[in-house]
Write a protein that holds these residues in place. Structure first.
Motif, PDB file in Angstrom:
ATOM      1  N   LYS A 106      28.821  36.421  44.578  1.00  0.00           N
ATOM      2  CA  LYS A 106      28.569  37.836  44.896  1.00  0.00           C
ATOM      3  C   LYS A 106      29.666  38.394  45.794  1.00  0.00           C
ATOM      4  N   GLU A 107      30.165  37.574  46.697  1.00  0.00           N
ATOM      5  CA  GLU A 107      31.268  38.002  47.555  1.00  0.00           C
ATOM      6  C   GLU A 107      32.502  38.327  46.719  1.00  0.00           C
ATOM      7  N   ILE A 108      32.808  37.472  45.746  1.00  0.00           N
ATOM      8  CA  ILE A 108      33.957  37.702  44.874  1.00  0.00           C
ATOM      9  C   ILE A 108      33.777  38.992  44.085  1.00  0.00           C
ATOM     10  N   CYS A 109      32.593  39.176  43.505  1.00  0.00           N
ATOM     11  CA  CYS A 109      32.346  40.364  42.688  1.00  0.00           C
ATOM     12  C   CYS A 109      32.369  41.639  43.523  1.00  0.00           C
ATOM     13  N   THR A 110      31.848  41.574  44.727  1.00  0.00           N
ATOM     14  CA  THR A 110      31.878  42.740  45.611  1.00  0.00           C
ATOM     15  C   THR A 110      33.305  43.115  45.969  1.00  0.00           C
ATOM     16  N   ALA A 111      34.163  42.107  46.099  1.00  0.00           N
ATOM     17  CA  ALA A 111      35.564  42.370  46.462  1.00  0.00           C
ATOM     18  C   ALA A 111      36.336  43.001  45.313  1.00  0.00           C
ATOM     19  N   ILE A 112      36.086  42.554  44.077  1.00  0.00           N
ATOM     20  CA  ILE A 112      36.903  43.050  42.968  1.00  0.00           C
ATOM     21  C   ILE A 112      36.263  44.214  42.217  1.00  0.00           C
ATOM     22  N   GLY A 113      34.953  44.426  42.378  1.00  0.00           N
ATOM     23  CA  GLY A 113      34.251  45.467  41.623  1.00  0.00           C
ATOM     24  C   GLY A 113      34.851  46.858  41.770  1.00  0.00           C
ATOM     25  N   PRO A 114      35.122  47.314  42.984  1.00  0.00           N
ATOM     26  CA  PRO A 114      35.712  48.659  43.131  1.00  0.00           C
ATOM     27  C   PRO A 114      37.058  48.799  42.434  1.00  0.00           C
ATOM     28  N   PHE A 115      37.873  47.760  42.460  1.00  0.00           N
ATOM     29  CA  PHE A 115      39.157  47.784  41.764  1.00  0.00           C
ATOM     30  C   PHE A 115      38.949  47.963  40.262  1.00  0.00           C
ATOM     31  N   LEU A 116      38.017  47.212  39.675  1.00  0.00           N
ATOM     32  CA  LEU A 116      37.769  47.306  38.242  1.00  0.00           C
ATOM     33  C   LEU A 116      37.295  48.706  37.868  1.00  0.00           C
ATOM     34  N   LYS A 117      36.378  49.243  38.633  1.00  0.00           N
ATOM     35  CA  LYS A 117      35.844  50.582  38.346  1.00  0.00           C
ATOM     36  C   LYS A 117      36.940  51.628  38.466  1.00  0.00           C
ATOM     37  N   ARG A 118      37.744  51.545  39.505  1.00  0.00           N
ATOM     38  CA  ARG A 118      38.817  52.516  39.737  1.00  0.00           C
ATOM     39  C   ARG A 118      39.836  52.489  38.604  1.00  0.00           C
ATOM     40  N   GLU A 119      40.096  51.300  38.057  1.00  0.00           N
ATOM     41  CA  GLU A 119      41.120  51.153  37.029  1.00  0.00           C
ATOM     42  C   GLU A 119      40.592  51.428  35.618  1.00  0.00           C
ATOM     43  N   GLY A 120      39.314  51.732  35.473  1.00  0.00           N
ATOM     44  CA  GLY A 120      38.767  51.986  34.144  1.00  0.00           C
ATOM     45  C   GLY A 120      38.576  50.735  33.315  1.00  0.00           C
ATOM     46  N   LEU A 121      38.385  49.595  33.984  1.00  0.00           N
ATOM     47  CA  LEU A 121      38.134  48.322  33.310  1.00  0.00           C
ATOM     48  C   LEU A 121      36.621  48.142  33.219  1.00  0.00           C
ATOM     49  N   ILE A 122      36.046  48.699  32.159  1.00  0.00           N
ATOM     50  CA  ILE A 122      34.585  48.812  32.053  1.00  0.00           C
ATOM     51  C   ILE A 122      33.929  47.474  31.727  1.00  0.00           C
ATOM     52  N   PHE A 123      34.533  46.702  30.839  1.00  0.00           N
ATOM     53  CA  PHE A 123      33.932  45.434  30.405  1.00  0.00           C
ATOM     54  C   PHE A 123      34.894  44.310  30.761  1.00  0.00           C
ATOM     55  N   VAL A 124      34.480  43.467  31.705  1.00  0.00           N
ATOM     56  CA  VAL A 124      35.354  42.444  32.272  1.00  0.00           C
ATOM     57  C   VAL A 124      34.571  41.136  32.402  1.00  0.00           C
ATOM     58  N   GLY A 125      35.250  40.019  32.162  1.00  0.00           N
ATOM     59  CA  GLY A 125      34.667  38.711  32.438  1.00  0.00           C
ATOM     60  C   GLY A 125      35.559  37.955  33.397  1.00  0.00           C
ATOM     61  N   ILE A 126      35.027  37.549  34.532  1.00  0.00           N
ATOM     62  CA  ILE A 126      35.827  36.778  35.476  1.00  0.00           C
ATOM     63  C   ILE A 126      35.421  35.310  35.412  1.00  0.00           C
ATOM     64  N   ASP A 127      36.369  34.441  35.746  1.00  0.00           N
ATOM     65  CA  ASP A 127      36.125  33.000  35.740  1.00  0.00           C
ATOM     66  C   ASP A 127      36.138  32.489  37.167  1.00  0.00           C
ATOM     67  N   VAL A 128      35.094  31.752  37.525  1.00  0.00           N
ATOM     68  CA  VAL A 128      34.940  31.196  38.873  1.00  0.00           C
ATOM     69  C   VAL A 128      34.659  29.702  38.735  1.00  0.00           C
ATOM     70  N   ILE A 129      35.473  28.892  39.393  1.00  0.00           N
ATOM     71  CA  ILE A 129      35.268  27.445  39.432  1.00  0.00           C
ATOM     72  C   ILE A 129      34.977  27.057  40.869  1.00  0.00           C
ATOM     73  N   GLY A 130      33.794  26.519  41.094  1.00  0.00           N
ATOM     74  CA  GLY A 130      33.404  26.192  42.464  1.00  0.00           C
ATOM     75  C   GLY A 130      33.381  27.450  43.314  1.00  0.00           C
ATOM     76  N   GLU A 131      34.237  27.483  44.327  1.00  0.00           N
ATOM     77  CA  GLU A 131      34.300  28.626  45.247  1.00  0.00           C
ATOM     78  C   GLU A 131      35.433  29.590  44.918  1.00  0.00           C
ATOM     79  N   TRP A 132      36.123  29.374  43.780  1.00  0.00           N
ATOM     80  CA  TRP A 132      37.400  30.059  43.576  1.00  0.00           C
ATOM     81  C   TRP A 132      37.434  30.897  42.302  1.00  0.00           C
ATOM     82  N   LEU A 133      37.948  32.108  42.450  1.00  0.00           N
ATOM     83  CA  LEU A 133      38.283  32.966  41.322  1.00  0.00           C
ATOM     84  C   LEU A 133      39.552  32.441  40.661  1.00  0.00           C
ATOM     85  N   THR A 134      39.530  32.247  39.330  1.00  0.00           N
ATOM     86  CA  THR A 134      40.720  31.750  38.646  1.00  0.00           C
ATOM     87  C   THR A 134      41.322  32.762  37.684  1.00  0.00           C
TER      88      THR A 134
END
Length: 353
Positions: A290-318
């Motif tokens: 949730k911390e990762i998603c909260t950090a990147i969510g505003p960037f995605l919305k601002r850039e018009g990236l409506i449908f996105v899939g992020i990859d997380v391994i353990g504690e890390w965004l990859t």
């Protein structure tokens, strides 16, 4: 909880409405994709998006990127972005139709994409000059309002956000990472971090990914081969042992979390991509997710990236996947949700009712 009673506490930021509960514009939608006849209707995310669009009363066309043509018209001081497209109806399963079991096509016609409401850019990578050229063409018609077509995802943002590089906008969320053409820099990185993962910067589907331990004697040979056959840099990351417990795919819609699946690698594999045999499992979101998603969510919305899939391994965004993210059918089977409806709800909200 949403009005359909499907969303749990890990699905925050949405109130999913039933189709008949909202007044929707009827949209003319063109889907830029790989051949529809070849997709797996039980697993393909583009197919799920098309099914949902059809259920919401929208008109669907499909076309292939190699039919695009951009024409200038000096007499009118204008231009047109055209393609050869087919109107299509899609079917979940069980029906036999000419051309494919899951789709029925009208004859090809010349379609002016500037006269459509939405273009879904959904063909698979590789993210090469062909892909980039298509984003330049689509960018000419992209926008909201009269005379504009909404491209999903925003073609400029897609072009500016190669999936492995865009994650580096958030260095605090990533494992130690290096992007370089330098074999010496890669060797020094391994000397510092031990086990490493090598990835082609613009690859997809797990192709060309290698794990090299601190003692592996193949590094020099592998780098010589790669750099003799490619002009692109490599991405190198510290190996994250937690990948043995899976690689989490988190779906975000207009910057908000829709849910997650865990992709487990096969025995003897470090790659969890479903293209190479990874198996999807249900999973919830951790506080770190949730911390990762909260950090990147505003960037995605601002850039018009409506449908996105992020990859997380353990504690890390990859990775942040923006070209043609997948996983929504698996997510919906596990959680009894309708992620495609969330995507269309976000798209429809851009249009006046």
């Amino acid at each position: 909880m949403g009005k359909n009673g499907l969303w749990n506490e890990d699905h925050f930021g949405f109130d999913l409405l039933k189709v008949d509960e909202i007044a929707m514009p009827s949209l003319k939608i063109a889907v830029q994709m790989d051949p529809l006849e070849q997709v797996n209707p039980k697993g393909d995310s583009t197919f799920a998006l098309m099914l949902e669009a059809q259920a919401r009363g929208h008109t669907l066309y499909e076309y292939h990127v190699n039919s695009l043509r951009y024409e200038t018209h000096p007499e009118s001081k204008g231009f047109a972005l055209l393609c050869q497209a087919r109107q299509v109806q899609v079917f979940r399963e069980g029906a036999q139709h000419e051309g494919a079991q899951h789709a029925q096509f009208s004859p090809y016609e010349t379609l002016d994409l500037g006269q459509t409401d939405v273009v879904l850019m959904r063909q698979d990578p590789p993210f090469d000059m062909g892909y980039i050229s298509a984003t330049y063409m689509l960018e000419r018609i992209h926008g909201i309002g009269e005379g504009k077509t909404l491209i999903v995802n925003n073609p400029r943002a897609v072009r500016d956000a190669p999936e492995k590089l865009v994650a580096m906008n958030f260095p605090a969320l990533m494992p130690p990472t290096l992007v370089t053409w330098s074999s010496e820099a890669i060797k020094a990185f391994r000397a510092e971090h031990g086990d490493i993962i090598l990835k082609p910067l613009y690859g997809n589907g797990g192709v060309g990914i290698f794990r090299l331990s601190a003692q592996d004697e193949n590094l020099s040979s592998l780098l010589e081969f790669y750099f003799s056959t490619s002009r692109e840099p490599l991405m190198v990351q510290r190996f994250v042992p937690a990948v043995k417990a899976g690689d989490k795919r988190i779906i975000l819609v207009d910057g908000e979390v829709a849910g997650a699946i865990n992709r487990m690698p096969q025995e003897g594999e470090i790659r969890s991509n479903m293209h190479v045999g990874g198996v999807a499992q249900p999973i919830g979101l951790t506080e770190r997710d949730k911390e990762i998603c909260t950090a990147i969510g505003p960037f995605l919305k601002r850039e018009g990236l409506i449908f996105v899939g992020i990859d997380v391994i353990g504690e890390w965004l990859t990775e942040i996947n923006v070209t043609s993210p997948t996983g929504i059918q698996e997510l919906d089977r596990f959680n009894h949700t309708n992620t495609a409806a969330l995507v269309w709800q976000a798209i429809e909200s851009k249009f006046p009712s």
